[in-house]
Design an enzyme around this catalytic site. Structure first.
Site, PDB file in Angstrom:
ATOM      1  N   ASP A 304       0.947  -1.147   0.154  1.00 15.41           N
ATOM      2  CA  ASP A 304      -0.094   0.191  -0.015  1.00 15.41           C
ATOM      3  C   ASP A 304       0.856   1.189  -0.102  1.00 15.41           C
ATOM      4  O   ASP A 304       2.180   0.896   0.064  1.00 15.41           O
ATOM      5  CB  ASP A 304      -1.055  -0.001   1.192  1.00 15.41           C
ATOM      6  CG  ASP A 304      -2.290   0.969   0.884  1.00 15.41           C
ATOM      7  OD1 ASP A 304      -2.277   1.584  -0.059  1.00 15.41           O
ATOM      8  OD2 ASP A 304      -3.407   0.815   1.793  1.00 15.41           O
TER       9      ASP A 304
HETATM   10  C1  NOJ Z   1      -4.085   4.146   0.286  1.00 17.67           C
HETATM   11  C2  NOJ Z   1      -5.278   3.142   0.437  1.00 17.67           C
HETATM   12  O1  NOJ Z   1      -5.294   2.310   1.653  1.00 17.67           O
HETATM   13  C3  NOJ Z   1      -5.243   2.202  -0.672  1.00 17.67           C
HETATM   14  O2  NOJ Z   1      -6.478   1.650  -0.576  1.00 17.67           O
HETATM   15  C4  NOJ Z   1      -5.085   2.862  -2.169  1.00 17.67           C
HETATM   16  O3  NOJ Z   1      -5.370   1.829  -3.020  1.00 17.67           O
HETATM   17  C5  NOJ Z   1      -3.848   3.388  -2.354  1.00 17.67           C
HETATM   18  N1  NOJ Z   1      -3.781   4.631  -1.062  1.00 17.67           N
HETATM   19  C6  NOJ Z   1      -3.494   4.399  -3.338  1.00 17.67           C
HETATM   20  O4  NOJ Z   1      -4.173   5.354  -3.566  1.00 17.67           O
END
Ligand code: NOJ
Length: 758
Positions: A304
């Site tokens: 993530d």
């Molecule tokens: C953080 C989030 O937890 C995730 O769900 C998302 O895909 C990413 N950022 C990218 O935006």
């Protein structure tokens, strides 16, 4: 506004570079390889790469194009470092970017890479396409309320059609985290609290995003996230600690991921949280022992956003270099946004701290993924400026958005059959969500546009309703004279439609709430309106299960409308005026109070269950509240009156390899056509580990005309009765199983029982 100068120029560059690509080293390798023999050319390519180029292929960054919220095709803003990012891509420092703004951006970047990079490995373009791209569907938890997974396949198909049409190869969706605590704001992004619903919607969304041919220009790669147990954060606090047993992981949190992978999902994202002291991003057991060795997942694992760097804050890595080492060695193939792999992998390999074989394995997965989505055949296959526009917000897509939103609406209450309304009724539409483009499409959409969404007032008026609009209060505060004006409007009307709840920034990532009620200013408004004696219909705007306060509960009728998406106003009007009977069912329980959270219907009995009837001492109950939900999972009324009768079981015993067929008769004794969701739950009375009081095993949506009867039919196999036993592996044990066919998790419904025999 699109920048036409850049657009035309980059279109020409794109055409020229398609031919440059045809003569490139990477292309030569791919065309030499049999298309089905992807690993062959990928390995050849890896053999030619430097360690820096490999680190670049494992590095994904947010796009530096002109911002990424609800804007179409806008050019890079003043001072943007997009030019630097293009140069980085051409220098082989990037594998791709995410959340950019469409085909123009993708064309600029891909063109640069095809023209100037050494190996001409195409970039991959990713985005958070969560519940629609340009046409926005209800937030995922709302869509799950349809109890119609096939609907989610259709909406994800349209999302892919639009998003792939604008250059996006890969979506960071579906989010398949089970949400048993409604304080957690990301409940909005998933399919709710139940494992079966979670599995079915996970698979359905993957099928929709990926289609039948992943290389097609209307398909995108899916990413099941967040692996794993992200929704089990202590106290519902986003990003917080998770400490659940392996049994609960295997029984509750893992199955939606397994369903997504079984449906062919090509990627997964490591979650931010730790599980029992080990952050997922550094969790070898999770990402390698389980995911690879036990489940044989062949796809790609992405971190993530800065998940690897966050290992430092978690307190398991001393610095960025150690964080990168831990992440890659645990099994994270691609690093999102921290740049740590680019910075540290070459040195870590040189110093013998990360074997080159592990780096090659990760690069192989990345390149195989790029091949799978067709990028080696044509890096520009999804990049087409004309297609981007011609696919956006088509009438058929909006029609589907209206259907999905209509099916997402859950009627909690309808005292005195106040709904549906007669179009001649004088309506006072009151509350902070009555008019205006905001708070209709919901959070977590990067490319949606508030201004093309239909608000409530517009939807009701277009349906022919006579509507007076008064705001009454803001989301969090009173407005001077607001309640007086609202009360006056109510007195002059036949019925009040009260649009209250959460604004869209109150749910989603990092939007945990310690109190999941309706904000106080809105409750005061509700109280004043109920006191007028006029019938009040609450239209809830929400991204999670809420704990509704007494004045809200006192309304004659309550509809849960979630964040309904682009066609929200039309869909709500369809239900309010009775063009369609509500058919949604709660995918999350609405508790009596926040203090009950985490609350989920499939809880355990405990050793001291409170029996039905008056509270008994030393039993599992609260002093001040029932140990139940105010509106449980599965609850949802229709405009009909459906009676369940005549439960039949084809057998009373299931032996090895056998199944049981369960039927029940449903009769609509009301005056409106409805769609009823019949639910089948079981409870294992005695086993080697305790079992939930009820578990949903199947459901069926049945259309019933007034006066019509139909049979619900379910098949339950012995394997359906398996659970995770003491050795943390699935087992089926002999014993007696209770079974209900019911209208919700708390409905007495029809009860039967059968026995599993050895
Ligand atoms: C953080 C989030 O937890 C995730 O769900 C998302 O895909 C990413 N950022 C990218 O935006």
């Amino acid at each position: 506004m699109p920048d036409r100068r850049i657009t035309r120029r980059s279109a020409l560059i794109g055409m020229a570079l398609s031919s440059a690509w045809a003569a490139s080293p990477a292309r030569a390798l791919t065309s030499a390889a049999d298309k089905r023999d992807v690993p062959g050319f990928v390995n050849d390519l890896i053999a030619r790469m430097t360690i820096e180029e490999k680190a670049g292929q494992l590095t994904l960054m947010a796009s530096a194009w002109g911002g990424s919220s609800a804007t179409a095709l806008n050019p890079p803003g003043k001072g943007s470092n997009f030019d630097q990012q293009v140069a980085d891509a051409a220098a082989g420092k990037l594998t791709g970017v995410f959340n950019g703004n469409g085909a123009a951006m993708a064309q600029r970047m891909q063109s640069a890479v095809m023209a100037h990079s050494r190996l001409k490995i195409p970039l991959i373009f990713a985005a958070d396409v969560i519940h629609g791209h340009r046409t926005i569907f209800p937030v995922p938890v709302g869509e799950a309320a349809s109890f119609e997974p096939e609907l989610a396949t259709r909406t994800a198909r349209v999302a892919a059609f639009e998003a792939a049409g604008s250059g996006i190869d890969w979506t960071f969706a579906p989010m398949v985290d089970i949400a048993r605590d409604q304080r957690w704001g990301r409940s909005m992004e998933g399919a709710g609290e139940d494992v079966l619903l979670g599995r079915l919607f996970a698979a359905a969304r993957v099928r929709g995003f990926q289609g039948t041919d992943l290389a097609a220009n209307d398909a995108m790669l899916a990413c099941a996230k967040h692996f794993a147990a992200y929704g089990a954060a202590e106290a519902g606090l986003d990003y917080s600690t998770v400490d659940v047993s392996e049994r609960t992981l295997r029984e509750v949190y893992f199955p939606p991921f397994q369903a997504a992978f079984d449906a062919g999902c090509g990627t997964t994202m490591a979650s931010f949280n730790e599980i029992s002291g080990v952050p997922s991003t550094a969790n070898h057991w999770l990402l390698t022992d389980l995911l690879r060795d036990e489940w044989h997942f062949p796809g790609l694992v992405v971190s993530d956003y800065t998940g690897d760097e966050e290992l430092i804050a978690h307190g398991v890595a001393a610095d960025g270099r150690e964080a990168a080492r831990l992440a890659i060695m645990a099994g994270v193939d691609m690093s999102m946004q921290s740049n740590l792999y680019w910075l540290h992998l070459p040195g870590l390999v040189k110093d013998g701290l990360v074997p080159i074989e592990r780096v090659d394995q990760a690069v192989r997965r990345v390149l195989a993924t790029k091949a799978m989505v067709g990028l080696f055949d044509d890096p520009f296959r999804r990049i087409d400026l004309a297609r981007e526009k011609s696919r956006s917000l088509l009438p058929a897509s909006r029609k589907l958005a209206r259907e999905a939103a209509t099916k997402s609406i859950v009627m909690l209450k309808n005292a005195g059959a106040v709904l549906p309304l007669d179009k001649a009724a004088r309506v006072a539409l009151i509350g902070p969500f009555g008019t205006g483009p905001q708070d209709v499409i919901g959070g977590w959409n990067v490319y949606g546009d508030d201004h093309v969404a239909v608000d409530l007032a517009t939807g009701l008026r277009e349906a022919g309703g006579a509507v007076t609009v008064v705001r009454g209060c803001d989301v969090h505060s009173a407005i001077p004279g607001g309640i007086d004006q609202a009360v006056a409007a109510a007195k002059g009307a036949d019925v009040v439609l009260l649009a209250i709840g959460e604004s869209q920034d109150m749910s989603g990532e990092a939007q945990s709430r310690a109190d999941i009620g309706v904000p106080a200013a809105q409750v005061a408004l509700a109280e004043a309106l109920v006191a007028t004696g006029k019938p009040v219909v609450v239209l809830l705007r929400n991204g999670r299960g809420l704990a509704l306060q007494a004045p809200v509960q006192a309304a004659a009728a309550i509809l849960v409308t979630w964040f309904p998406g682009t066609e929200g106003g039309h869909a709500i009007a369809d239900v309010v005026y009775g063009a369609v009977s509500p058919s949604g069912r709660l995918p999350v329980s609405f508790p009596y109070a926040t203090g009950q959270e985490p609350y989920h219907y499939d809880h355990k009995a405990t050793g001291r269950p409170q029996p039905d009837g008056p509270l008994q001492p030393y039993k599992a109950h609260y002093r001040d509240l029932p140990d139940a939900a105010l509106y449980p999972f599965g609850h949802g009324l229709t405009y009909g009156d459906v009676v369940y009768s005549d439960l039949r079981l084809s057998t009373t015993q299931i032996g090895a390899g056998e199944a049981i067929t369960i039927t029940a008769t449903l009769t609509n004794s009301g005056r409106h056509a409805v769609e009823e969701v019949a639910q089948m739950y079981i409870h294992t009375r005695s086993a080697s580990v305790s079992r939930p009081v009820r578990e949903l095993k199947a459901f069926q949506k049945i259309a019933l005309a007034p006066g019509q009867s139909a049979q619900a039919q379910f098949r339950l196999t012995r394997a359906d009765c398996a659970f995770i036993g003491q050795a943390n592996r699935p087992v089926v044990e002999p014993g007696t199983i209770d079974l209900w066919v019911a209208a919700s998790a708390q409905d007495a419904g029809l009860h039967g029982q059968f026995t599993i025999i050895t």
